[in-house]
Design a protein around this motif. Structure first.
Motif, short mmCIF file in Angstrom:
data_model
loop_
_atom_site.label_atom_id
_atom_site.label_comp_id
_atom_site.label_asym_id
_atom_site.label_seq_id
_atom_site.Cartn_x
_atom_site.Cartn_y
_atom_site.Cartn_z
N UNK A 136 17.96 -19.66 42.32
CA UNK A 136 17.03 -19.15 43.32
C UNK A 136 17.78 -18.20 44.23
N UNK A 137 17.34 -16.95 44.27
CA UNK A 137 17.98 -15.91 45.06
C UNK A 137 17.07 -15.48 46.19
N UNK A 138 17.64 -15.29 47.37
CA UNK A 138 16.91 -14.80 48.53
C UNK A 138 17.48 -13.42 48.86
N UNK A 139 16.65 -12.39 48.76
CA UNK A 139 17.13 -11.03 48.94
C UNK A 139 16.41 -10.34 50.10
N UNK A 140 17.20 -9.86 51.04
CA UNK A 140 16.63 -9.13 52.18
C UNK A 140 16.10 -7.77 51.74
N UNK A 141 16.85 -7.09 50.88
CA UNK A 141 16.49 -5.75 50.42
C UNK A 141 16.38 -5.74 48.91
N UNK A 142 15.22 -5.32 48.40
CA UNK A 142 14.99 -5.33 46.97
C UNK A 142 15.90 -4.41 46.18
N UNK A 143 16.32 -3.30 46.80
CA UNK A 143 17.13 -2.33 46.06
C UNK A 143 18.50 -2.88 45.70
N UNK A 144 18.91 -3.98 46.36
CA UNK A 144 20.22 -4.58 46.07
C UNK A 144 20.17 -5.51 44.87
N UNK A 156 20.86 -6.55 37.33
CA UNK A 156 21.51 -7.67 38.01
C UNK A 156 20.79 -8.98 37.68
N UNK A 157 19.46 -8.93 37.64
CA UNK A 157 18.69 -10.11 37.28
C UNK A 157 19.06 -10.56 35.87
N UNK A 158 19.21 -9.61 34.96
CA UNK A 158 19.59 -9.92 33.58
C UNK A 158 20.96 -10.59 33.52
N UNK A 171 12.45 -10.24 50.52
CA UNK A 171 11.84 -10.09 51.84
C UNK A 171 11.28 -8.68 52.00
N UNK A 172 12.03 -7.70 51.52
CA UNK A 172 11.56 -6.31 51.50
C UNK A 172 11.71 -5.79 50.07
N UNK A 173 10.62 -5.71 49.36
CA UNK A 173 10.66 -5.33 47.95
C UNK A 173 10.67 -3.82 47.79
N UNK A 174 11.00 -3.36 46.60
CA UNK A 174 11.06 -1.94 46.31
C UNK A 174 9.65 -1.39 46.02
N UNK A 175 9.58 -0.09 45.88
CA UNK A 175 8.30 0.61 45.69
C UNK A 175 7.53 0.09 44.50
N UNK A 176 8.23 -0.28 43.43
CA UNK A 176 7.57 -0.72 42.20
C UNK A 176 6.66 -1.92 42.45
N UNK A 177 7.06 -2.81 43.35
CA UNK A 177 6.26 -4.00 43.63
C UNK A 177 4.96 -3.67 44.37
N UNK A 188 6.90 -9.51 51.18
CA UNK A 188 6.24 -8.51 52.03
C UNK A 188 4.86 -8.13 51.47
N UNK A 189 4.70 -8.20 50.15
CA UNK A 189 3.38 -7.95 49.55
C UNK A 189 2.46 -9.12 49.85
N UNK A 190 2.98 -10.34 49.72
CA UNK A 190 2.16 -11.52 50.02
C UNK A 190 1.68 -11.51 51.46
N UNK A 191 2.52 -11.03 52.36
CA UNK A 191 2.17 -11.01 53.79
C UNK A 191 0.92 -10.18 54.06
N UNK A 192 0.62 -9.26 53.16
CA UNK A 192 -0.56 -8.42 53.34
C UNK A 192 -1.85 -9.16 52.99
N UNK A 193 -1.72 -10.28 52.27
CA UNK A 193 -2.92 -11.02 51.87
C UNK A 193 -3.39 -11.90 53.02
#
Length: 212
Positions: free
Chosen positions: A89-97, A102-104, A141-147, A180-185
């Protein structure tokens, strides 16, 4: 990342002054969900995310060595399920990192950890069928544009499938969660435990946390 007590206190003070809760700050997340302190929390969170009933048996050292002495990747929170499966389980502040490559690597690392450990235990009786699934769950926490280009979706599940429908079940599965996407719901968009956990992780102040 090692965090000293003064650093943790400073982070608490900063978040309190900003009227925000540091639930996705690595030391606090580990404390809130550590099986030794709260045996059911992490199991219930993971079960709600994966959509299957799982029980986290224990947390494993987040750094280890493979057979040739090389060091494996350092993971945020590495757990073992009752059936022997491993979960990172990974907690990432910035999605670009945390790109796909890296996931692979993290997923492959889980397979090799399990392979080395199980083969060491079973010895000559070892077969590849002894290897269980591995799961990588990443909270952004802050995902990239693709999300943000997929309307109405904040959880993304993935695994290897074959274009012909070949029924081979490979070991590696993934779940990427854009907080951040979930927060919009609007809450409660869906009245289930998954929404409840994600709502807690995206809560920004004490008042909302008490309400939830």
């Amino acid at each position: 990342m090692e965090v000293s007590l003064p650093m943790a206190r400073e982070r608490i003070t900063q978040n309190t002054q900003a009227n925000a809760l540091p639930l996705t700050y690595d030391p606090f997340f580990k404390r809130i969900f550590h099986p030794d302190f709260h045996p059911d929390r992490l199991s219930r969170l993971v079960s709600s995310i994966l959509g299957i009933s799982v029980k986290i048996l224990r947390l494993l050292p987040n750094e280890d060595s493979i057979i040739d002495g090389g060091t494996l990747l350092i993971m945020d929170l590495l757990g073992e399920l009752t059936d022997g499966s491993l979960i990172d389980i990974e907690i990432q502040k910035q999605g670009y990192a945390f790109p796909a490559e890296r996931i692979s690597c993290y997923s492959s690392d889980l397979v090799m950890r399990q392979y080395a450990r199980v083969k060491g235990i079973r010895g000559k009786a070892f077969t590849y069928r002894d290897i269980k699934k591995v799961y990588v769950i990443v909270f952004f926490e802050k995902s990239t544009k693709a999300f943000h280009q997929i309307p109405g979706a904040c959880l993304h599940y993935g695994k290897t499938v074959f274009n012909t429908g070949l029924g081979l079940e490979l070991l590696q599965e993934y779940c990427l969660i854009a907080l951040d996407v979930f927060r919009k719901f609007p809450y409660p968009r869906v009245r289930d435990e998954q929404a409840a956990w994600l709502s807690l992780l995206t809560t920004e102040n004490i008042k909302d946390a008490k309400r939830l």
